[in-house]
Write a protein that holds these residues in place. Structure first.
Motif, PDB file in Angstrom:
ATOM      1  N   VAL A  12     102.929  50.851  52.230  1.00 27.13           N
ATOM      2  CA  VAL A  12     102.133  51.034  51.016  1.00 27.13           C
ATOM      3  C   VAL A  12     100.679  51.324  51.396  1.00 27.13           C
ATOM      4  O   VAL A  12     100.034  52.235  50.865  1.00 27.13           O
ATOM      5  CB  VAL A  12     102.211  49.790  50.107  1.00 27.13           C
ATOM      6  N   GLY A  13     100.165  50.543  52.354  1.00 31.40           N
ATOM      7  CA  GLY A  13      98.785  50.716  52.807  1.00 31.40           C
ATOM      8  C   GLY A  13      98.543  52.077  53.427  1.00 31.40           C
ATOM      9  O   GLY A  13      97.540  52.742  53.130  1.00 31.40           O
ATOM     10  N   ILE A  14      99.461  52.534  54.271  1.00 30.11           N
ATOM     11  CA  ILE A  14      99.274  53.825  54.936  1.00 30.11           C
ATOM     12  C   ILE A  14      99.405  54.978  53.930  1.00 30.11           C
ATOM     13  O   ILE A  14      98.750  56.020  54.075  1.00 30.11           O
ATOM     14  CB  ILE A  14     100.252  54.005  56.113  1.00 30.11           C
ATOM     15  N   LEU A  15     100.213  54.784  52.882  1.00 28.48           N
ATOM     16  CA  LEU A  15     100.304  55.806  51.829  1.00 28.48           C
ATOM     17  C   LEU A  15      98.961  55.961  51.121  1.00 28.48           C
ATOM     18  O   LEU A  15      98.514  57.088  50.849  1.00 28.48           O
ATOM     19  CB  LEU A  15     101.393  55.426  50.820  1.00 28.48           C
ATOM     20  N   VAL A  16      98.302  54.846  50.846  1.00 28.17           N
ATOM     21  CA  VAL A  16      96.981  54.886  50.213  1.00 28.17           C
ATOM     22  C   VAL A  16      95.983  55.592  51.129  1.00 28.17           C
ATOM     23  O   VAL A  16      95.155  56.399  50.680  1.00 28.17           O
ATOM     24  CB  VAL A  16      96.489  53.455  49.882  1.00 28.17           C
ATOM     25  N   LEU A  50      93.277  46.826  53.376  1.00 22.27           N
ATOM     26  CA  LEU A  50      93.296  45.518  52.718  1.00 22.27           C
ATOM     27  C   LEU A  50      94.695  45.157  52.221  1.00 22.27           C
ATOM     28  O   LEU A  50      95.076  43.983  52.223  1.00 22.27           O
ATOM     29  CB  LEU A  50      92.303  45.503  51.550  1.00 22.27           C
ATOM     30  N   VAL A  51      95.454  46.162  51.787  1.00 16.79           N
ATOM     31  CA  VAL A  51      96.847  45.921  51.372  1.00 16.79           C
ATOM     32  C   VAL A  51      97.637  45.374  52.552  1.00 16.79           C
ATOM     33  O   VAL A  51      98.379  44.379  52.432  1.00 16.79           O
ATOM     34  CB  VAL A  51      97.493  47.218  50.843  1.00 16.79           C
ATOM     35  N   ILE A  52      97.476  46.008  53.695  1.00 15.32           N
ATOM     36  CA  ILE A  52      98.172  45.549  54.909  1.00 15.32           C
ATOM     37  C   ILE A  52      97.673  44.160  55.299  1.00 15.32           C
ATOM     38  O   ILE A  52      98.451  43.263  55.632  1.00 15.32           O
ATOM     39  CB  ILE A  52      97.943  46.545  56.064  1.00 15.32           C
ATOM     40  N   PHE A  53      96.346  43.972  55.253  1.00 12.76           N
ATOM     41  CA  PHE A  53      95.720  42.702  55.641  1.00 12.76           C
ATOM     42  C   PHE A  53      96.174  41.561  54.734  1.00 12.76           C
ATOM     43  O   PHE A  53      96.453  40.452  55.198  1.00 12.76           O
ATOM     44  CB  PHE A  53      94.198  42.854  55.565  1.00 12.76           C
ATOM     45  N   GLY A  54      96.256  41.842  53.445  1.00 11.04           N
ATOM     46  CA  GLY A  54      96.548  40.793  52.475  1.00 11.04           C
ATOM     47  C   GLY A  54      97.985  40.319  52.484  1.00 11.04           C
ATOM     48  O   GLY A  54      98.265  39.154  52.209  1.00 11.04           O
ATOM     49  N   PHE A  55      98.900  41.223  52.822  1.00 12.21           N
ATOM     50  CA  PHE A  55     100.323  40.879  52.733  1.00 12.21           C
ATOM     51  C   PHE A  55     101.005  40.674  54.078  1.00 12.21           C
ATOM     52  O   PHE A  55     102.172  40.315  54.130  1.00 12.21           O
ATOM     53  CB  PHE A  55     101.067  41.956  51.942  1.00 12.21           C
ATOM     54  N   ASP A  56     100.286  40.947  55.163  1.00 11.34           N
ATOM     55  CA  ASP A  56     100.881  40.751  56.487  1.00 11.34           C
ATOM     56  C   ASP A  56      99.911  39.945  57.341  1.00 11.34           C
ATOM     57  O   ASP A  56      98.997  40.482  57.962  1.00 11.34           O
ATOM     58  CB  ASP A  56     101.173  42.108  57.150  1.00 11.34           C
ATOM     59  N   SER A  57     100.086  38.623  57.350  1.00  4.16           N
ATOM     60  CA  SER A  57      99.140  37.724  58.013  1.00  4.16           C
ATOM     61  C   SER A  57      99.270  37.722  59.532  1.00  4.16           C
ATOM     62  O   SER A  57      98.412  37.186  60.229  1.00  4.16           O
ATOM     63  CB  SER A  57      99.331  36.292  57.486  1.00  4.16           C
ATOM     64  N   ARG A  58     100.326  38.340  60.073  1.00  2.00           N
ATOM     65  CA  ARG A  58     100.543  38.301  61.524  1.00  2.00           C
ATOM     66  C   ARG A  58      99.448  39.021  62.298  1.00  2.00           C
ATOM     67  O   ARG A  58      99.129  38.654  63.426  1.00  2.00           O
ATOM     68  CB  ARG A  58     101.895  38.946  61.874  1.00  2.00           C
ATOM     69  N   TYR A  59      98.866  40.056  61.703  1.00  2.00           N
ATOM     70  CA  TYR A  59      97.973  40.930  62.459  1.00  2.00           C
ATOM     71  C   TYR A  59      96.539  40.906  61.940  1.00  2.00           C
ATOM     72  O   TYR A  59      95.786  41.846  62.159  1.00  2.00           O
ATOM     73  CB  TYR A  59      98.503  42.369  62.407  1.00  2.00           C
ATOM     74  N   ARG A  60      96.150  39.833  61.270  1.00  2.00           N
ATOM     75  CA  ARG A  60      94.829  39.826  60.640  1.00  2.00           C
ATOM     76  C   ARG A  60      93.686  39.925  61.650  1.00  2.00           C
ATOM     77  O   ARG A  60      92.694  40.622  61.400  1.00  2.00           O
ATOM     78  CB  ARG A  60      94.674  38.573  59.776  1.00  2.00           C
ATOM     79  N   LEU A  61      93.793  39.249  62.790  1.00  2.00           N
ATOM     80  CA  LEU A  61      92.739  39.334  63.798  1.00  2.00           C
ATOM     81  C   LEU A  61      92.667  40.751  64.361  1.00  2.00           C
ATOM     82  O   LEU A  61      91.575  41.302  64.543  1.00  2.00           O
ATOM     83  CB  LEU A  61      92.988  38.321  64.924  1.00  2.00           C
ATOM     84  N   GLY A  62      93.839  41.340  64.612  1.00  2.00           N
ATOM     85  CA  GLY A  62      93.878  42.711  65.105  1.00  2.00           C
ATOM     86  C   GLY A  62      93.268  43.684  64.114  1.00  2.00           C
ATOM     87  O   GLY A  62      92.556  44.617  64.492  1.00  2.00           O
ATOM     88  N   ILE A  63      93.521  43.470  62.813  1.00  2.00           N
ATOM     89  CA  ILE A  63      92.957  44.331  61.772  1.00  2.00           C
ATOM     90  C   ILE A  63      91.441  44.180  61.718  1.00  2.00           C
ATOM     91  O   ILE A  63      90.710  45.174  61.618  1.00  2.00           O
ATOM     92  CB  ILE A  63      93.585  44.005  60.403  1.00  2.00           C
ATOM     93  N   ALA A  64      90.938  42.949  61.823  1.00  2.00           N
ATOM     94  CA  ALA A  64      89.491  42.713  61.798  1.00  2.00           C
ATOM     95  C   ALA A  64      88.805  43.417  62.970  1.00  2.00           C
ATOM     96  O   ALA A  64      87.759  44.054  62.805  1.00  2.00           O
ATOM     97  CB  ALA A  64      89.205  41.210  61.833  1.00  2.00           C
ATOM     98  N   VAL A  65      89.408  43.321  64.152  1.00  2.00           N
ATOM     99  CA  VAL A  65      88.856  44.001  65.334  1.00  2.00           C
ATOM    100  C   VAL A  65      88.941  45.517  65.152  1.00  2.00           C
ATOM    101  O   VAL A  65      88.032  46.260  65.538  1.00  2.00           O
ATOM    102  CB  VAL A  65      89.595  43.567  66.617  1.00  2.00           C
ATOM    103  N   GLY A  66      90.034  45.990  64.547  1.00  2.00           N
ATOM    104  CA  GLY A  66      90.202  47.412  64.294  1.00  2.00           C
ATOM    105  C   GLY A  66      89.131  47.959  63.355  1.00  2.00           C
ATOM    106  O   GLY A  66      88.644  49.078  63.540  1.00  2.00           O
ATOM    107  N   ILE A  67      88.744  47.176  62.352  1.00  2.00           N
ATOM    108  CA  ILE A  67      87.677  47.585  61.437  1.00  2.00           C
ATOM    109  C   ILE A  67      86.353  47.667  62.189  1.00  2.00           C
ATOM    110  O   ILE A  67      85.564  48.608  61.997  1.00  2.00           O
ATOM    111  CB  ILE A  67      87.558  46.602  60.256  1.00  2.00           C
ATOM    112  N   ALA A  68      86.093  46.684  63.070  1.00  5.30           N
ATOM    113  CA  ALA A  68      84.874  46.729  63.896  1.00  5.30           C
ATOM    114  C   ALA A  68      84.881  47.963  64.791  1.00  5.30           C
ATOM    115  O   ALA A  68      83.843  48.607  64.999  1.00  5.30           O
ATOM    116  CB  ALA A  68      84.769  45.457  64.742  1.00  5.30           C
ATOM    117  N   CYS A  69      86.056  48.311  65.293  1.00  2.00           N
ATOM    118  CA  CYS A  69      86.222  49.517  66.100  1.00  2.00           C
ATOM    119  C   CYS A  69      85.840  50.756  65.296  1.00  2.00           C
ATOM    120  O   CYS A  69      85.164  51.668  65.795  1.00  2.00           O
ATOM    121  CB  CYS A  69      87.668  49.609  66.586  1.00  2.00           C
ATOM    122  N   ALA A  70      86.268  50.814  64.032  1.00  2.00           N
ATOM    123  CA  ALA A  70      85.952  51.955  63.163  1.00  2.00           C
ATOM    124  C   ALA A  70      84.450  52.075  62.931  1.00  2.00           C
ATOM    125  O   ALA A  70      83.916  53.187  62.842  1.00  2.00           O
ATOM    126  CB  ALA A  70      86.688  51.817  61.834  1.00  2.00           C
TER     127      ALA A  70
END
Length: 296
Positions: free
Chosen positions: A268-272, A130-150
């Protein structure tokens, strides 16, 4: 024993390399998975037939394995689609949230005790994404698909764990790859309806990387994993595979200069997420030691 650990970490490295095909191959996610499953299934089945290790698992067992293969394919399609929509680093980080979905889904499917601690630790991984999603809008669709993948990865992990207790592992993997290939073939008409064309244009490099994906990173990877599991515990293997996304990110930064595509929010997100994995690993080690002490 040293050779077994070398095989283990070689298999982890190969697993970390698989995400790179999302950028190395120009074909879309569907075709990457189709050829990976087809080539991997053919090579592994041929190898097992030659060495007389392939077994018929009965109608129910074979169908169960094929269903697992279909779930695995869905996970892989979403995985490579997430990478196509973002990059390798984002894709593998999203898949790292699998622990949350396993902790959430497994009690309902396997009827195990719900672990509040596992959910809390896994929520840290979700927070990292969510940290990555919230502060980096370029990859939001990719992140959403990645969560579905998980989510599908968690379902596959839970389902596969159930059937793995009943059947020979070599045959299980082979029938899964066959089932995945059949599932992909059944999707072909729907793919054409959606795309309006086959979008199947090979270059020499595409053919080479797909061959590598099928033979080494599918058939070879699964065979190595099964060999390792004959000597080492599933717990040791699981802990080692926590390094898989690390290998993927490092390789992506070296080969594709992905460090230049990522901002502070990613780190920051990957550290969490790393903290989440470390906490779950510490808990798993504690539980394993407690079980061992009880056994003694």
């Amino acid at each position: 024993m040293l050779s077994v650990f070398l095989k283990l970490h070689l298999s982890v490295f190969i697993a970390g390399f698989t995400g790179l095909f999302g950028r190395l191959v120009s074909l879309d996610a569907f075709w990457i998975v189709f050829f990976r499953m087809l080539l991997g299934g053919v090579v592994l089945a041929a190898f097992l037939i030659v060495f007389r290790k392939l077994r018929w698992l009965g109608f129910k067992g074979t169908i169960s394995c094929m269903i697992a293969g279909a779930i695995l394919c869905t996970h892989l399609i979403l995985f490579y689609l997430a990478i196509k929509l973002s990059n390798v680093s984002i894709g593998v980080v999203c898949v790292s949230t699998i622990g949350f979905f396993v902790a959430l889904i497994e009690p309902f499917i396997v009827k195990t005790k719900f672990s509040f601690t596992d959910v809390v630790y896994s929520l840290l991984a979700i927070l990292g994404v969510l940290v990555i999603f919230g502060f980096d809008s370029r990859y939001r669709l990719g992140i959403a698909v990645g969560i579905a993948c998980a989510v599908f990865s968690a379902i596959y992990s839970i389902y596969n764990k159930r059937i793995a207790l009943k059947y020979d592992n070599y045959s299980l993997i082979s029938w899964q790859l066959l089932g995945g290939t059949i599932f992909m073939a059944m999707l072909l008409p729907f793919y054409y309806l959606i795309e309006g064309q086959w979008s199947l244009h090979f270059s020499f490099s595409d053919a080479f990387y797909l061959l590598l994906a099928g033979v080494i990173c599918t058939a070879g990877l699964y065979y190595l994993q099964l060999q390792v599991l004959q000597t080492l515990s599933a717990f040791t293997v699981m802990l080692s595979y926590n390094l898989e996304p690390v290998y993927s990110i490092i390789l992506a930064m070296i080969l594709f200069d992905e460090a230049s595509e990522l901002n502070t929010s990613f780190y920051v997100g990957i550290l969490v997420i790393i903290i989440s994995v470390a906490l779950k690993t510490t808990k798993s080690i504690h539980v394993a030691n407690r079980v061992r002490n009880i056994g003694n």
